[in-house]
Motif scaffolding. Structure first.
Motif, PDB file in Angstrom:
ATOM      1  N   CYS A  63      25.356 -54.706   4.890  1.00 33.00           N
ATOM      2  CA  CYS A  63      26.644 -54.545   4.201  1.00 33.00           C
ATOM      3  C   CYS A  63      27.526 -55.779   4.411  1.00 33.00           C
ATOM      4  N   ALA A  64      27.544 -56.310   5.616  1.00 33.27           N
ATOM      5  CA  ALA A  64      28.320 -57.532   5.880  1.00 33.27           C
ATOM      6  C   ALA A  64      27.718 -58.709   5.106  1.00 33.27           C
ATOM      7  N   TRP A  65      26.390 -58.759   5.055  1.00 32.46           N
ATOM      8  CA  TRP A  65      25.672 -59.858   4.394  1.00 32.46           C
ATOM      9  C   TRP A  65      25.945 -59.880   2.893  1.00 32.46           C
ATOM     10  N   ILE A  66      25.861 -58.724   2.240  1.00 30.86           N
ATOM     11  CA  ILE A  66      25.989 -58.687   0.771  1.00 30.86           C
ATOM     12  C   ILE A  66      27.434 -58.959   0.339  1.00 30.86           C
ATOM     13  N   LEU A  67      28.397 -58.752   1.215  1.00 25.54           N
ATOM     14  CA  LEU A  67      29.797 -59.044   0.878  1.00 25.54           C
ATOM     15  C   LEU A  67      30.105 -60.543   0.953  1.00 25.54           C
ATOM     16  N   ASP A  68      29.186 -61.317   1.529  1.00 28.68           N
ATOM     17  CA  ASP A  68      29.354 -62.774   1.638  1.00 28.68           C
ATOM     18  C   ASP A  68      29.033 -63.415   0.292  1.00 28.68           C
ATOM     19  N   SER A  69      30.003 -64.112  -0.295  1.00 29.69           N
ATOM     20  CA  SER A  69      29.831 -64.665  -1.646  1.00 29.69           C
ATOM     21  C   SER A  69      28.747 -65.744  -1.723  1.00 29.69           C
ATOM     22  N   GLU A  70      28.259 -66.203  -0.568  1.00 26.96           N
ATOM     23  CA  GLU A  70      27.190 -67.220  -0.567  1.00 26.96           C
ATOM     24  C   GLU A  70      25.801 -66.595  -0.704  1.00 26.96           C
ATOM     25  N   LYS A  71      25.700 -65.285  -0.530  1.00 27.70           N
ATOM     26  CA  LYS A  71      24.383 -64.635  -0.487  1.00 27.70           C
ATOM     27  C   LYS A  71      23.955 -64.172  -1.880  1.00 27.70           C
ATOM     28  N   TRP A  72      22.649 -64.289  -2.118  1.00 32.07           N
ATOM     29  CA  TRP A  72      22.093 -63.952  -3.430  1.00 32.07           C
ATOM     30  C   TRP A  72      21.646 -62.497  -3.472  1.00 32.07           C
ATOM     31  N   GLY A  73      21.663 -61.928  -4.667  1.00 32.09           N
ATOM     32  CA  GLY A  73      21.155 -60.572  -4.849  1.00 32.09           C
ATOM     33  C   GLY A  73      19.749 -60.577  -5.440  1.00 32.09           C
ATOM     34  N   GLY A  74      19.109 -59.405  -5.413  1.00 31.95           N
ATOM     35  CA  GLY A  74      17.764 -59.263  -5.963  1.00 31.95           C
ATOM     36  C   GLY A  74      17.491 -57.823  -6.366  1.00 31.95           C
ATOM     37  N   ALA A  75      16.275 -57.368  -6.103  1.00 39.70           N
ATOM     38  CA  ALA A  75      15.825 -56.064  -6.601  1.00 39.70           C
ATOM     39  C   ALA A  75      16.659 -54.900  -6.054  1.00 39.70           C
ATOM     40  N   ILE A  76      16.986 -54.912  -4.774  1.00 38.72           N
ATOM     41  CA  ILE A  76      17.752 -53.804  -4.186  1.00 38.72           C
ATOM     42  C   ILE A  76      19.095 -53.671  -4.902  1.00 38.72           C
ATOM     43  N   GLU A  77      19.741 -54.809  -5.112  1.00 35.98           N
ATOM     44  CA  GLU A  77      21.069 -54.801  -5.724  1.00 35.98           C
ATOM     45  C   GLU A  77      20.999 -54.357  -7.188  1.00 35.98           C
ATOM     46  N   LEU A  78      19.961 -54.791  -7.898  1.00 38.15           N
ATOM     47  CA  LEU A  78      19.831 -54.390  -9.309  1.00 38.15           C
ATOM     48  C   LEU A  78      19.602 -52.890  -9.437  1.00 38.15           C
ATOM     49  N   SER A  79      18.809 -52.310  -8.533  1.00 41.47           N
ATOM     50  CA  SER A  79      18.553 -50.866  -8.631  1.00 41.47           C
ATOM     51  C   SER A  79      19.837 -50.074  -8.349  1.00 41.47           C
ATOM     52  N   ILE A  80      20.647 -50.551  -7.402  1.00 45.29           N
ATOM     53  CA  ILE A  80      21.921 -49.876  -7.106  1.00 45.29           C
ATOM     54  C   ILE A  80      22.887 -50.005  -8.290  1.00 45.29           C
ATOM     55  N   LEU A  81      22.936 -51.180  -8.900  1.00 49.30           N
ATOM     56  CA  LEU A  81      23.867 -51.393 -10.015  1.00 49.30           C
ATOM     57  C   LEU A  81      23.446 -50.613 -11.256  1.00 49.30           C
ATOM     58  N   ALA A  82      22.136 -50.442 -11.458  1.00 51.28           N
ATOM     59  CA  ALA A  82      21.677 -49.608 -12.579  1.00 51.28           C
ATOM     60  C   ALA A  82      22.216 -48.189 -12.419  1.00 51.28           C
ATOM     61  N   ASP A  83      22.154 -47.661 -11.195  1.00 48.47           N
ATOM     62  CA  ASP A  83      22.663 -46.307 -10.945  1.00 48.47           C
ATOM     63  C   ASP A  83      24.193 -46.260 -11.042  1.00 48.47           C
ATOM     64  N   TYR A  84      24.849 -47.306 -10.566  1.00 45.39           N
ATOM     65  CA  TYR A  84      26.315 -47.347 -10.598  1.00 45.39           C
ATOM     66  C   TYR A  84      26.823 -47.285 -12.046  1.00 45.39           C
ATOM     67  N   TYR A  85      26.180 -48.043 -12.925  1.00 47.98           N
ATOM     68  CA  TYR A  85      26.611 -48.067 -14.326  1.00 47.98           C
ATOM     69  C   TYR A  85      25.952 -46.973 -15.172  1.00 47.98           C
ATOM     70  N   GLY A  86      24.886 -46.350 -14.650  1.00 52.61           N
ATOM     71  CA  GLY A  86      24.186 -45.334 -15.432  1.00 52.61           C
ATOM     72  C   GLY A  86      23.457 -45.923 -16.622  1.00 52.61           C
ATOM     73  N   ARG A  87      22.926 -47.139 -16.442  1.00 51.81           N
ATOM     74  CA  ARG A  87      22.149 -47.796 -17.500  1.00 51.81           C
ATOM     75  C   ARG A  87      20.946 -48.497 -16.877  1.00 51.81           C
ATOM     76  N   GLU A  88      19.869 -48.570 -17.647  1.00 54.94           N
ATOM     77  CA  GLU A  88      18.724 -49.359 -17.198  1.00 54.94           C
ATOM     78  C   GLU A  88      19.080 -50.849 -17.218  1.00 54.94           C
ATOM     79  N   ILE A  89      18.528 -51.565 -16.250  1.00 52.55           N
ATOM     80  CA  ILE A  89      18.655 -53.032 -16.257  1.00 52.55           C
ATOM     81  C   ILE A  89      17.249 -53.611 -16.372  1.00 52.55           C
ATOM     82  N   ALA A  90      17.002 -54.352 -17.451  1.00 53.31           N
ATOM     83  CA  ALA A  90      15.721 -55.044 -17.634  1.00 53.31           C
ATOM     84  C   ALA A  90      15.914 -56.485 -17.187  1.00 53.31           C
ATOM     85  N   ALA A  91      15.125 -56.922 -16.203  1.00 49.73           N
ATOM     86  CA  ALA A  91      15.208 -58.309 -15.717  1.00 49.73           C
ATOM     87  C   ALA A  91      13.908 -59.022 -16.082  1.00 49.73           C
TER      88      ALA A  91
END
Length: 208
Positions: A63-91
């Protein structure tokens, strides 16, 4: 279906995944701080699901790591954001032309599309014509009964294949980088990650 698939470039500031998602969901390229907080809150709220084994870090550490603006996101973050918005994300991955679909098990009614070049995420949109202003972009597509988004899907894949032919990707296993802090040359993502962990340096430039 009228229009063409376009790649909307998101700034390279280590938050491209979050800002690309913000753009396709909300037409806003500055959502990264807000979406990082959403992800941290989601992970913190379910330490059973988001365990150290799953995250590769302790729940609190992640949680501390992902709040750091220097850190990159990937699969874990995309799956959470798909659920947050209630839409599929195709990457779409340019190097392999593979499409990773997040949220598909939830049977969401809509989908958005991103494109990934090995290091960076941009937004994929349906634009009415070449050079059309961004306010005309269609970024959200209805998912049909066959779980596709109809003709858009084939056009998007053709676009990704064209980007692959033009080599618009970074081969992260073999690309060469120079550390901006100490100027040492490194090969591939693995060496860059090891160097970053050993030195704390995170400013890498690709060079050929």
């Amino acid at each position: 279906m009228e229009g063409i698939i376009s790649r909307r470039v998101i700034p390279s500031d280590n938050s491209c995944l979050f800002n690309a998602v913000g753009y396709v969901m909300d037409h806003d390229k500055t959502k990264a701080p807000e979406l990082r907080k959403v992800i941290a809150a989601t992970v913190a709220s379910d330490p059973g699901k988001y365990s150290e084994a799953f995250l590769g870090k302790t729940n609190e550490g992640y949680c501390a790591w992902i709040l750091d603006s220097e850190k990159w996101g990937g699969a874990i973050e995309l799956s959470i954001l798909a659920d947050y918005y209630g839409r599929e994300i195709a990457a779409y991955d340019i190097q392999t032309t593979r499409c990773d679909l997040y949220g598909q098990d939830r049977k969401y009614a809509e989908r958005v599309m991103l494109i990934y070049d090995g290091l960076h995420y941009d937004a994929l949109v349906l634009s009415p014509f070449e050079g059309a202003p961004e306010e005309f972009d269609q970024t959200i597509f209805s998912v049909h009964n066959d779980r596709t988004v109809g003709p858009v899907e084939g056009i998007a894949l053709n676009f990704v294949r064209d980007q692959q032919r033009k080599r618009r990707f970074t081969d992260t296993a073999n690309f060469t980088l120079r550390c901006g802090a100490c100027q040492i040359g490194l090969k591939g993502q693995k060496e860059a990650v090891e160097h970053a962990q050993a030195t704390g340096h995170v400013n890498f430039q690709e060079y050929r």
